[in-house]
Design a protein around this motif. Structure first.
Motif, PDB file in Angstrom:
ATOM      1  N   GLY A 149      -2.390   0.548   9.925  1.00 10.23           N
ATOM      2  CA  GLY A 149      -3.800   0.191   9.855  1.00 10.23           C
ATOM      3  C   GLY A 149      -4.720   1.308   9.420  1.00 10.23           C
ATOM      4  N   ASN A 150      -4.276   2.554   9.477  1.00  7.19           N
ATOM      5  CA  ASN A 150      -5.128   3.683   9.128  1.00  7.19           C
ATOM      6  C   ASN A 150      -5.294   3.777   7.615  1.00  7.19           C
ATOM      7  N   PRO A 151      -6.540   3.718   7.093  1.00  9.76           N
ATOM      8  CA  PRO A 151      -6.725   3.734   5.632  1.00  9.76           C
ATOM      9  C   PRO A 151      -6.271   5.039   4.980  1.00  9.76           C
ATOM     10  N   HIS A 152      -6.367   6.156   5.706  1.00 15.22           N
ATOM     11  CA  HIS A 152      -5.912   7.424   5.129  1.00 15.22           C
ATOM     12  C   HIS A 152      -4.390   7.466   5.014  1.00 15.22           C
ATOM     13  N   ASN A 153      -3.699   6.939   6.028  1.00 14.58           N
ATOM     14  CA  ASN A 153      -2.243   6.814   5.908  1.00 14.58           C
ATOM     15  C   ASN A 153      -1.877   5.876   4.760  1.00 14.58           C
ATOM     16  N   PHE A 154      -2.588   4.771   4.652  1.00 11.40           N
ATOM     17  CA  PHE A 154      -2.323   3.816   3.578  1.00 11.40           C
ATOM     18  C   PHE A 154      -2.527   4.479   2.217  1.00 11.40           C
ATOM     19  N   GLY A 155      -3.617   5.231   2.073  1.00 12.22           N
ATOM     20  CA  GLY A 155      -3.868   5.915   0.817  1.00 12.22           C
ATOM     21  C   GLY A 155      -2.790   6.921   0.479  1.00 12.22           C
ATOM     22  N   ALA A 156      -2.336   7.686   1.484  1.00 13.24           N
ATOM     23  CA  ALA A 156      -1.276   8.662   1.246  1.00 13.24           C
ATOM     24  C   ALA A 156       0.032   7.971   0.866  1.00 13.24           C
ATOM     25  N   ILE A 157       0.312   6.823   1.489  1.00 11.89           N
ATOM     26  CA  ILE A 157       1.515   6.056   1.126  1.00 11.89           C
ATOM     27  C   ILE A 157       1.409   5.553  -0.309  1.00 11.89           C
ATOM     28  N   LEU A 158       0.232   5.060  -0.689  1.00  8.47           N
ATOM     29  CA  LEU A 158       0.041   4.600  -2.069  1.00  8.47           C
ATOM     30  C   LEU A 158       0.266   5.736  -3.068  1.00  8.47           C
ATOM     31  N   ARG A 159      -0.221   6.922  -2.722  1.00  9.85           N
ATOM     32  CA  ARG A 159      -0.039   8.069  -3.618  1.00  9.85           C
ATOM     33  C   ARG A 159       1.442   8.400  -3.787  1.00  9.85           C
ATOM     34  N   SER A 160       2.186   8.464  -2.678  1.00 10.70           N
ATOM     35  CA  SER A 160       3.624   8.727  -2.754  1.00 10.70           C
ATOM     36  C   SER A 160       4.354   7.612  -3.485  1.00 10.70           C
ATOM     37  N   ALA A 161       3.947   6.372  -3.225  1.00  9.61           N
ATOM     38  CA  ALA A 161       4.591   5.234  -3.888  1.00  9.61           C
ATOM     39  C   ALA A 161       4.425   5.314  -5.399  1.00  9.61           C
ATOM     40  N   ALA A 162       3.237   5.669  -5.854  1.00  9.45           N
ATOM     41  CA  ALA A 162       3.007   5.814  -7.287  1.00  9.45           C
ATOM     42  C   ALA A 162       3.826   6.969  -7.849  1.00  9.45           C
ATOM     43  N   HIS A 163       3.875   8.067  -7.120  1.00 12.68           N
ATOM     44  CA  HIS A 163       4.597   9.254  -7.594  1.00 12.68           C
ATOM     45  C   HIS A 163       6.086   8.972  -7.773  1.00 12.68           C
ATOM     46  N   PHE A 164       6.681   8.250  -6.830  1.00  8.14           N
ATOM     47  CA  PHE A 164       8.119   8.014  -6.865  1.00  8.14           C
ATOM     48  C   PHE A 164       8.495   6.702  -7.550  1.00  8.14           C
ATOM     49  N   GLY A 165       7.537   5.989  -8.090  1.00  2.00           N
ATOM     50  CA  GLY A 165       7.841   4.793  -8.860  1.00  2.00           C
ATOM     51  C   GLY A 165       8.186   3.573  -8.040  1.00  2.00           C
ATOM     52  N   VAL A 166       7.564   3.417  -6.882  1.00  2.00           N
ATOM     53  CA  VAL A 166       7.773   2.208  -6.081  1.00  2.00           C
ATOM     54  C   VAL A 166       7.264   0.988  -6.850  1.00  2.00           C
ATOM     55  N   SER A 167       8.015  -0.086  -6.798  1.00  9.15           N
ATOM     56  CA  SER A 167       7.692  -1.264  -7.602  1.00  9.15           C
ATOM     57  C   SER A 167       6.662  -2.177  -6.961  1.00  9.15           C
ATOM     58  N   ALA A 168       6.550  -2.161  -5.618  1.00  9.27           N
ATOM     59  CA  ALA A 168       5.568  -3.015  -4.936  1.00  9.27           C
ATOM     60  C   ALA A 168       5.469  -2.581  -3.481  1.00  9.27           C
ATOM     61  N   ILE A 169       4.353  -2.948  -2.870  1.00 10.25           N
ATOM     62  CA  ILE A 169       4.155  -2.768  -1.434  1.00 10.25           C
ATOM     63  C   ILE A 169       3.920  -4.140  -0.820  1.00 10.25           C
ATOM     64  N   LEU A 170       4.701  -4.466   0.211  1.00 10.14           N
ATOM     65  CA  LEU A 170       4.628  -5.770   0.861  1.00 10.14           C
ATOM     66  C   LEU A 170       3.807  -5.666   2.136  1.00 10.14           C
ATOM     67  N   LEU A 171       2.904  -6.623   2.330  1.00  8.21           N
ATOM     68  CA  LEU A 171       2.036  -6.665   3.505  1.00  8.21           C
ATOM     69  C   LEU A 171       2.134  -8.035   4.160  1.00  8.21           C
ATOM     70  N   PRO A 172       2.421  -8.097   5.463  1.00  7.74           N
ATOM     71  CA  PRO A 172       2.394  -9.395   6.144  1.00  7.74           C
ATOM     72  C   PRO A 172       0.998 -10.010   6.051  1.00  7.74           C
ATOM     73  N   GLU A 173       0.945 -11.333   5.988  1.00  7.98           N
ATOM     74  CA  GLU A 173      -0.339 -12.020   5.877  1.00  7.98           C
ATOM     75  C   GLU A 173      -1.251 -11.724   7.062  1.00  7.98           C
ATOM     76  N   ARG A 174      -0.668 -11.508   8.232  1.00  5.26           N
ATOM     77  CA  ARG A 174      -1.464 -11.209   9.423  1.00  5.26           C
ATOM     78  C   ARG A 174      -2.067  -9.814   9.389  1.00  5.26           C
ATOM     79  N   SER A 175      -1.571  -8.957   8.502  1.00 10.17           N
ATOM     80  CA  SER A 175      -2.069  -7.583   8.424  1.00 10.17           C
ATOM     81  C   SER A 175      -3.468  -7.563   7.838  1.00 10.17           C
ATOM     82  N   GLY A 176      -4.347  -6.789   8.447  1.00 13.17           N
ATOM     83  CA  GLY A 176      -5.694  -6.622   7.916  1.00 13.17           C
ATOM     84  C   GLY A 176      -5.785  -5.489   6.920  1.00 13.17           C
TER      85      GLY A 176
END
Length: 279
Positions: free
Chosen positions: A139-166
């Motif tokens: 839920g932490n936006p800074h953690n989410f942003g850091a994960i997005l940065r790493s995901a882009a760097h390492f070529g992650v194809s997608a990020i999955l989020l449960p519908e219940r997740s805000g």
């Protein structure tokens, strides 16, 4: 005579009231302006430049400091050509607009990009190596942003989020992602069991990532098509979700601290997968 800053002169889409009065009314069938709830306010140079590079049509308004005019010339020229409003404002106003001191001199209102769904994405994903992140409870936006940065760097194809997740893209997350938010698609799913079944049919192995008790990440063979499942900050993932995965992995360490922050753990996990498929 003092030179007027860009955004305040006759060539700016946000010119004076006289110019507004002279502008003809839009045709009756013109598309209505999107609801403000469909927009998100982003800030930070890399975050705004990434939107400009990937989906410039999403930009609705731009605010910048005087010092950034030379660096953002292509974006400013595009704004003029497309009649997108921009303003040169003081540092204090940028801070108010961003609700943050980390705006880096630029703020933009952009159309929110809604997450996709799993099944259409699976139909298009190519064969071969592919890594996906499943974020459960983060839920932490800074953690989410850091994960997005790493995901882009390492070529992650997608990020999955449960519908219940805000969890969703915010200005803070996009700024920390440093442009990565535009490089990795977000996908929502309603039923975890159904999502797992669909992923397995597409050749993916699901790996629960645990603070302790899992197999050593660095000593375990990693499949080419892999879904890392990451649990919430603090409490981690539920035992039931961990049991439903095909692998349970932990990152070995010295024991001096209990575990890594979830964003740091994501970077280590992705680096291990990248090293394995590149070997």
């Amino acid at each position: 005579m003092a030179r007027k800053p860009p955004g305040s002169g006759p060539d700016s889409p946000w010119g004076g009231r006289a110019r507004e009065a002279a502008r003809p009314a839009p045709p009756r069938d013109a598309a209505p302006r999107p609801d403000r709830r469909e927009e998100v306010r982003l800030y930070g140079r890399n975050a705004v430049q990434a939107v400009f590079a990937h989906r410039p049509q999403a930009i609705r308004k731009l605010y910048l400091g005087q010092a950034l005019i030379p660096q953002l010339q292509p974006l400013l020229k595009w704004c003029v050509a497309q009649r997108v409003g921009y303003r040169v404002v003081e540092e204090a106003e940028l801070g108010k607009l961003a609700a943050s001191s980390h705006h880096e001199g630029v703020v933009a209102d952009v159309l929110r990009q809604e997450p996709g769904t799993l099944e259409p994405w699976l139909r298009e994903v190519p064969e071969g190596p592919c890594c996906v992140l499943w974020l459960d409870g983060i839920g932490n936006p800074h953690n989410f942003g850091a994960i997005l940065r790493s995901a882009a760097h390492f070529g992650v194809s997608a990020i999955l989020l449960p519908e219940r997740s805000g969890l969703g893209l915010s200005g803070a997350a996009a700024r920390v992602a440093e442009g990565g938010a535009e490089a990795v698609p977000l996908l929502r799913f309603a039923d975890g069991g159904d999502a797992m079944a669909r992923l397995r049919r597409a050749g993916f192995t699901l790996a629960a990532t645990l603070a302790r008790g899992g197999a050593d990440l660095f000593g375990t063979p990693l499949p080419q098509r892999l879904v890392y499942v990451l649990g919430a900050e603090g409490e981690g993932m539920s035992d039931a979700l961990a049991r439903d995965c095909d692998l349970r992995l932990s990152i070995p360490g010295s024991g001096a601290v209990e575990s890594l922050n979830v964003a740091a753990a994501a970077a280590v996990l992705l680096a291990a997968w990248r090293a394995r498929i590149s070997a």
